[in-house]
Design a protein around this motif. Structure first.
Motif, PDB file in Angstrom:
ATOM      1  N   LEU A 115      11.362   0.820   1.677  1.00  0.00           N
ATOM      2  CA  LEU A 115      10.287   1.534   0.991  1.00  0.00           C
ATOM      3  C   LEU A 115      10.861   2.485  -0.046  1.00  0.00           C
ATOM      4  O   LEU A 115      10.309   2.653  -1.130  1.00  0.00           O
ATOM      5  CB  LEU A 115       9.427   2.298   1.994  1.00  0.00           C
ATOM      6  CG  LEU A 115       8.381   1.447   2.685  1.00  0.00           C
ATOM      7  CD1 LEU A 115       7.644   2.240   3.728  1.00  0.00           C
ATOM      8  CD2 LEU A 115       7.394   0.902   1.670  1.00  0.00           C
ATOM      9  N   LEU A 116      11.979   3.096   0.293  1.00  0.00           N
ATOM     10  CA  LEU A 116      12.635   4.005  -0.635  1.00  0.00           C
ATOM     11  C   LEU A 116      13.018   3.265  -1.910  1.00  0.00           C
ATOM     12  O   LEU A 116      12.783   3.730  -3.022  1.00  0.00           O
ATOM     13  CB  LEU A 116      13.898   4.546   0.054  1.00  0.00           C
ATOM     14  CG  LEU A 116      14.394   5.924  -0.307  1.00  0.00           C
ATOM     15  CD1 LEU A 116      13.286   6.928  -0.164  1.00  0.00           C
ATOM     16  CD2 LEU A 116      15.538   6.305   0.607  1.00  0.00           C
ATOM     17  N   PHE A 117      13.587   2.096  -1.732  1.00  0.00           N
ATOM     18  CA  PHE A 117      14.049   1.315  -2.875  1.00  0.00           C
ATOM     19  C   PHE A 117      12.862   0.851  -3.722  1.00  0.00           C
ATOM     20  O   PHE A 117      12.885   0.963  -4.946  1.00  0.00           O
ATOM     21  CB  PHE A 117      14.846   0.105  -2.383  1.00  0.00           C
ATOM     22  CG  PHE A 117      15.425  -0.728  -3.476  1.00  0.00           C
ATOM     23  CD1 PHE A 117      16.604  -0.364  -4.084  1.00  0.00           C
ATOM     24  CD2 PHE A 117      14.789  -1.881  -3.896  1.00  0.00           C
ATOM     25  CE1 PHE A 117      17.144  -1.126  -5.098  1.00  0.00           C
ATOM     26  CE2 PHE A 117      15.322  -2.651  -4.911  1.00  0.00           C
ATOM     27  CZ  PHE A 117      16.505  -2.272  -5.516  1.00  0.00           C
ATOM     28  N   ALA A 164       1.969  -3.746 -10.207  1.00  0.00           N
ATOM     29  CA  ALA A 164       3.230  -4.191  -9.603  1.00  0.00           C
ATOM     30  C   ALA A 164       2.967  -4.798  -8.234  1.00  0.00           C
ATOM     31  O   ALA A 164       3.506  -5.861  -7.887  1.00  0.00           O
ATOM     32  CB  ALA A 164       4.195  -3.020  -9.489  1.00  0.00           C
ATOM     33  N   ALA A 165       2.085  -4.143  -7.467  1.00  0.00           N
ATOM     34  CA  ALA A 165       1.753  -4.674  -6.147  1.00  0.00           C
ATOM     35  C   ALA A 165       1.081  -6.036  -6.283  1.00  0.00           C
ATOM     36  O   ALA A 165       1.386  -6.974  -5.542  1.00  0.00           O
ATOM     37  CB  ALA A 165       0.846  -3.701  -5.406  1.00  0.00           C
ATOM     38  N   GLY A 166       0.167  -6.139  -7.260  1.00  0.00           N
ATOM     39  CA  GLY A 166      -0.506  -7.408  -7.492  1.00  0.00           C
ATOM     40  C   GLY A 166       0.497  -8.509  -7.815  1.00  0.00           C
ATOM     41  O   GLY A 166       0.412  -9.619  -7.292  1.00  0.00           O
ATOM     42  N   GLY A 226       0.831  -1.207   0.000  1.00  0.00           N
ATOM     43  CA  GLY A 226       0.000   0.000   0.000  1.00  0.00           C
ATOM     44  C   GLY A 226       0.858   1.247   0.000  1.00  0.00           C
ATOM     45  O   GLY A 226       0.685   2.157  -0.823  1.00  0.00           O
ATOM     46  N   ALA A 227       1.822   1.277   0.902  1.00  0.00           N
ATOM     47  CA  ALA A 227       2.716   2.436   0.983  1.00  0.00           C
ATOM     48  C   ALA A 227       3.516   2.577  -0.299  1.00  0.00           C
ATOM     49  O   ALA A 227       3.695   3.686  -0.826  1.00  0.00           O
ATOM     50  CB  ALA A 227       3.656   2.281   2.177  1.00  0.00           C
ATOM     51  N   ALA A 228       3.985   1.453  -0.832  1.00  0.00           N
ATOM     52  CA  ALA A 228       4.827   1.508  -2.028  1.00  0.00           C
ATOM     53  C   ALA A 228       4.034   1.998  -3.236  1.00  0.00           C
ATOM     54  O   ALA A 228       4.523   2.802  -4.030  1.00  0.00           O
ATOM     55  CB  ALA A 228       5.437   0.138  -2.301  1.00  0.00           C
TER      56      ALA A 228
END
Lengths: 370, 359
Positions: free
Chosen positions: A278-280, A318-320, A123-125
C-alpha cells in the motif's frame, strides 16, 4: 524534512521488489549470470542514487517539474512529466496492486472474486494517494514504524533459519564468472529506485539541506538484494527454487514460529506486505498525480487543505485502470509487463539523471555569469 | 456524494466471500496415501478428520477416518467429499504419511499433488507409515488430547525431543527431491498399541526408497547429518558400558580433491557421562574419551560407506563438493561418477566436561 524520509523510500522500494518479480528474474538467471549482473547492478545503482541525491541537494525545495520549468521549454516539461507519470509511476502502482492482491487472494481467501479483493486494495490506495504530499510523507513514517518490528523479526527468522542450506547459496554464488544478463542488471538496480521519489519529495527540503548518512542507500539496497536472491535459494535449493510461482510467499511458508500464536510465518509476511504494498502504491500514484497536476497548472505545493478534487479524480482513474489491467492480465503476462517496466525504468533513471546533471550545469553557468 | 460512497462500500460485502462457518467444516489433521497395487485404482487415500468437541482430555480426542481408493489423489479427495457432511479444510493438516509400499514404488504423484495445493503448508511433516498409512491413521494414541496432536508433538520437537526421531518438512523434501548432490530421506512412523514410534529412517533417491536405517544408524545419522545434539553416544570401556550425553556438538565437512575425493567429516562432541559402572578419574578420562572417539569413528565410517554403496547422498556431500570448489555441470558429472568410490575419514573429538554428580 530530514534525510530519513528519503531513506524510507529506499527501504520500502527495496522490499517491494518481491511484488515486482525481481526475485523471479534473478532466480531464472541464477546459472546464467545473475550473480555478476547483481554486482554490476549494485555499482550502477549506487552511482545513480548517490549522484542523483547530490544533484537534488543543489536545488532544495524544488521538485523535478519546477526545475524543468526553469531550464526547459514548456512543451518539453509537459512531455517529460507526463511520460514519467503515465508510463513509469502509474504502471508501477498497477503492477504491484495486481500482484499483491492476487497473492493475498491465493493464500487468504481463494474463493473470493478477484475484483472485490482489488476493490478493497484500490479503495485504500485511492484514499491515501489523493492526500497532500505532506500527509503522504507522514504516512510513510507511521507505516515504517508499524511494519519494522515484524519486518526485523521476519528477516532474522529467514537469515538465521536452520532450514537454510548455505552450501546451495555458496554453489550458486560460484557462478559469478558467467557473463551478466541484462535483465538481472535492470532488475537488480530497481532496489535503489527509492531515490526517484525525490522528483516530488525534494520539495520538502529547506535551504541548506544536506543528506546525512547517505551510505545508507547502497547498504539497504545491497542487503535487500542479497536477501531477495539468496534466501529463496537457501530454502528451496538450487533446482526446486525455480518451480514456485509465488516464490517469496512459499519461502515465508517454509519458516515456523513454534510458540507464536500462528505457526505459519507466511501470514506475518503477508501482513508486512499489505503495509509495504500500500505504501508503494500510494507513493507511485501520488507522484503520478502531482506530475500530472504540474503539467496542467504548475501546481507545486506540498500542503493543500482541503485537497483539490482533481487528486481524487486522477487517483480514481488510476484505480479504474488497475481494474482494466486485471481484466486483461494474468500472472504470466504481469510478469512480462513488469519485465518491460523494469527495463524501461532502468533507462528512465539514467535519462532523468542526465537531465538533472544538465540542470546542475546550467545553474553553475548562471552562477558564474551573474 | 458521501452517502453514495458509503452505499457503494457496503454493497461490496453483499457479494460476500463464500465463507463456511466452523461448524460446517471438517478439519483434516492428517492425511495418508497408500499404494493398493491395483492397476485402475493405485492409491488409497486416508483422511483423519478432527471432530470438534467441548471436552478436552487425555484419550478424548475423537476423530473420524475416511478412506477411498482412486486413480489419483486429487480425485480421491473429491470423491471423499461425498462421504462426509461437512466441507474439508486442509488448513490445519500438517502431517502427510505415505505407506511403505508406495514409497518403495514411486513418490512422484504424491509430491506433485502436494506441490500444487495452495492450502498445504510447506512446514508440514512428512513420514513413511509402517505398515501402511491407513493403519497408523486409524490408531488412537491413548494420551492424545487433541486429534492429530500426537503427531505434532512427536515430530515438532514441542513435546518429546528424541535423537531417533528425524523431522522432515515438506519444503525440505521438495528441495531434496530436485537438488543436485542432495537426496531425500523420510522418517518411518509406526504404532505400538498406545503411541507412535518414530525411530527409523528411509533414504530415497530422486524417486523411491533405497535403504532403511535401523534405530542406531538413524541416531548416528541424525547426529552427524542434522547436527542433532541432545543425543548420546556409547562404547564399551573396560568391559562395561559407558554412555555419554551430548550437550554440544559441532560438525565440519570438507572434501579433499584427489584421485578419488576424500570426505573429511570432523565432529566435536562435548558432553557428560550419564552411565558408567567403571569409575572415571582425571587420569583415565582421556582414555575413555579416546575409546568413545574411536567407536564413533568406526560406526560412522561404516554408516557412510553403507549409504554410499546404496548410491544415495542424504548428507549432501555432492552439493558440498560443488559449493567448496564452486563447481560447474562437469564437476557434478565427475562427482556422480566418482561417488561410488569416495573415501570417508571421520575425525571425532570427544570432550567429557563432567562425569555427572559422581566420579
Amino acid at each position: 524534512m530530514g534525510s530519513r524520509h528519503t531513506y524510507y523510500h529506499v527501504l520500502y522500494v527495496g522490499m517491494i521488489n518481491i511484488m515486482m518479480f525481481v526475485p523471479y528474474f534473478l532466480i531464472k538467471e541464477r546459472f546464467h549470470g545473475a550473480v555478476l549482473g547483481m554486482l554490476i547492478a549494485l555499482a550502477i545503482g549506487t552511482i545513480l542514487s548517490l549522484v542523483s541525491m547530490a544533484c537534488y541537494e543543489r536545488f532544495p525545495g524544488l521538485g523535478f517539474p519546477e526545475l524543468c520549468d526553469l531550464y526547459l521549454p514548456r512543451w518539453l516539461t509537459v512531455t517529460i512529466n507526463l511520460y514519467g507519470a503515465l508510463l513509469t509511476w502509474l504502471p508501477a502502482g498497477a503492477i504491484v496492486i495486481y500482484s499483491y492482491s492476487e497473492t493475498v487472494r491465493m493464500f487468504f481467501y481463494p474463493e473470493m472474486n478477484p475484483f472485490v479483493n482489488l476493490l478493497l486494495m484500490a479503495g485504500a490506495a485511492v484514499w491515501a494517494s489523493s492526500r497532500s504530499t505532506r500527509t503522504v510523507q507522514f504516512v510513510h513514517e507511521m507505516m515504517i514504524i508499524i511494519v519494522s518490528p515484524l519486518l526485523i523479526m521476519f528477516l532474522m527468522k529467514a537469515i538465521f533459519n536452520p532450514g537454510m542450506d548455505w552450501n546451495a547459496i555458496r554453489y550458486v554464488s560460484g557462478y559469478v564468472s558467467k557473463p551478466p544478463s541484462f535483465i538481472t542488471i535492470a532488475a537488480g538496480s530497481f532496489l535503489f529506485s527509492g531515490f526517484m521519489s525525490l522528483i516530488v519529495f525534494n520539495r520538502f527540503h529547506q535551504q541548506g539541506f544536506r543528506f546525512r548518512f547517505r551510505w545508507i542507500v547502497p547498504v539497504f539496497a545491497t542487503f535487500f538484494l542479497a536477501v531477495t536472491f539468496f534466501v529463496p535459494i537457501g530454502f528451496h535449493g538450487t533446482e526446486a527454487v525455480e518451480d514456485y510461482v509465488y516464490l517469496w510467499s512459499m519461502t515465508a511458508d517454509s519458516m515456523i514460529m513454534e510458540y507464536g500464536f500462528i505457526n505459519r510465518v507466511l501470514f506475518v509476511f503477508l501482513l508486512i506486505f499489505t503495509g509495504v504494498s500500500l505504501l508503494f502504491i500510494m507513493n507511485t500514484w501520488h507522484v503520478a498525480i502531482l506530475l500530472i497536476r504540474h503539467s496542467i497548472n504548475r501546481f507545486a505545493l506540498v500542503e493543500e487543505a482541503p485537497v483539490s478534487k482533481i487528486n481524487l479524480w486522477i487517483a480514481l482513474a488510476a484505480a479504474g485502470l488497475s481494474f482494466v489491467y486485471m481484466r486483461f492480465i494474468n500472472v504470466d503476462r504481469n510478469q512480462m509487463i513488469s519485465e518491460v517496466w523494469l527495463i524501461t525504468r532502468f533507462f528512465n533513471e539514467i535519462v532523468f539523471l542526465l537531465i538533472m546533471l544538465y540542470f546542475v550545469w546550467k545553474k553553475r553557468k548562471e552562477g558564474s555569469t551573474s | 456524494m458521501r452517502k453514495a460512497l458509503l452505499c457503494f462500500f457496503l454493497l461490496v460485502w453483499i457479494s460476500g466471500c463464500e465463507f463456511k462457518d466452523i461448524d460446517k467444516r471438517f478439519f483434516v489433521v492428517a492425511m495418508g496415501v497408500d499404494a493398493t497395487g491395483k492397476k485402475d485404482k493405485p492409491y488409497l487415500v486416508t483422511l483423519r478428520l478432527a471432530i470438534p468437541a467441548s471436552k478436552v482430555g487425555e484419550g478424548l480426542a475423537e476423530s473420524q477416518i475416511e478412506k477411498v481408493e482412486s486413480p489419483s489423489i486429487a480425485e480421491a479427495i473429491r470423491n471423499l467429499k461425498a462421504h462426509v457432511d461437512k466441507e474439508f479444510d486442509f488448513g490445519h493438516c500438517r502431517v502427510f504419511l505415505f505407506g511403505e509400499k508406495l514409497v518403495a514404488e514411486s513418490m512422484d504423484e504424491p509430491l506433485n499433488w502436494l506441490s500444487r495445493r495452495r492450502d498445504v503448508q510447506l512446514i508440514s511433516f512428512l513420514a513413511v507409515a509402517a505398515p501402511n498409512a491407513f493403519h497408523v491413521l486409524s490408531a488412537n494414541p491413548t494420551t492424545e488430547r487433541l486429534a492429530g496432536n500426537a503427531f505434532f508433538l512427536t515430530f515438532g520437537g514441542e513435546g518429546t525431543v528424541s535423537p531417533y526421531t528425524v523431522t522432515e518438512y515438506l519444503f525440505d523434501s521438495f528441495r531434496r527431491f530436485k537438488e543436485k548432490g542432495l537426496d531425500p530421506y523420510l522418517p518411518i512412523v509406526g504404532f505400538d498399541g498406545d503411541s507412535y514410534v518414530a525411530e527409523r529412517l528411509v533414504l530415497l533417491n530422486k524417486k523411491k526408497e533405497i535403504l532403511t536405517l535401523d534405530p542406531e544408524e538413524t541416531k548416528l545419522f541424525n547426529l552427524s547429518a542434522n547436527k542433532f545434539s541432545r543425543s548420546g553416544i556409547a562404547a564399551d570401556y573396560k568391559g562395561r558400558r559407558l554412555a555419554l550425553f551430548i550437550s554440544r556438538l559441532s560438525r565440519d565437512i570438507s572434501i579433499e580433491k584427489g584421485e578419488v575425493p576424500i570426505v573429511h567429516l570432523r565432529l566435536k562432541v562435548t558432553g557428560m557421562v550419564e552411565e558408567s559402572t567403571a569409575s572415571l578419574m582425571s587420569n583415565n578420562l582421556a582414555k575413555a574419551e579416546s575409546i568413545l572417539e574411536q567407536s564413533v569413528n568406526k560406526q560412522l565410517e561404516a554408516l557412510l560407506v553403507k549409504i554410499r554403496d546404496a548410491d544415495v547422498d542424504p548428507y549432501g556431500f555432492g552439493l558440498r563438493y560443488l559449493a567448496q570448489y564452486f563447481g560447474s555441470e562437469q564437476d557434478y558429472e565427475y562427482w556422480r561418477n566418482v561417488y561410488p568410490r569416495v573415501q570417508f575419514q571421520v575425525d571425532t573429538r570427544v570432550v567429557i566436561e563432567s562425569t555427572g554428580l559422581v566420579r
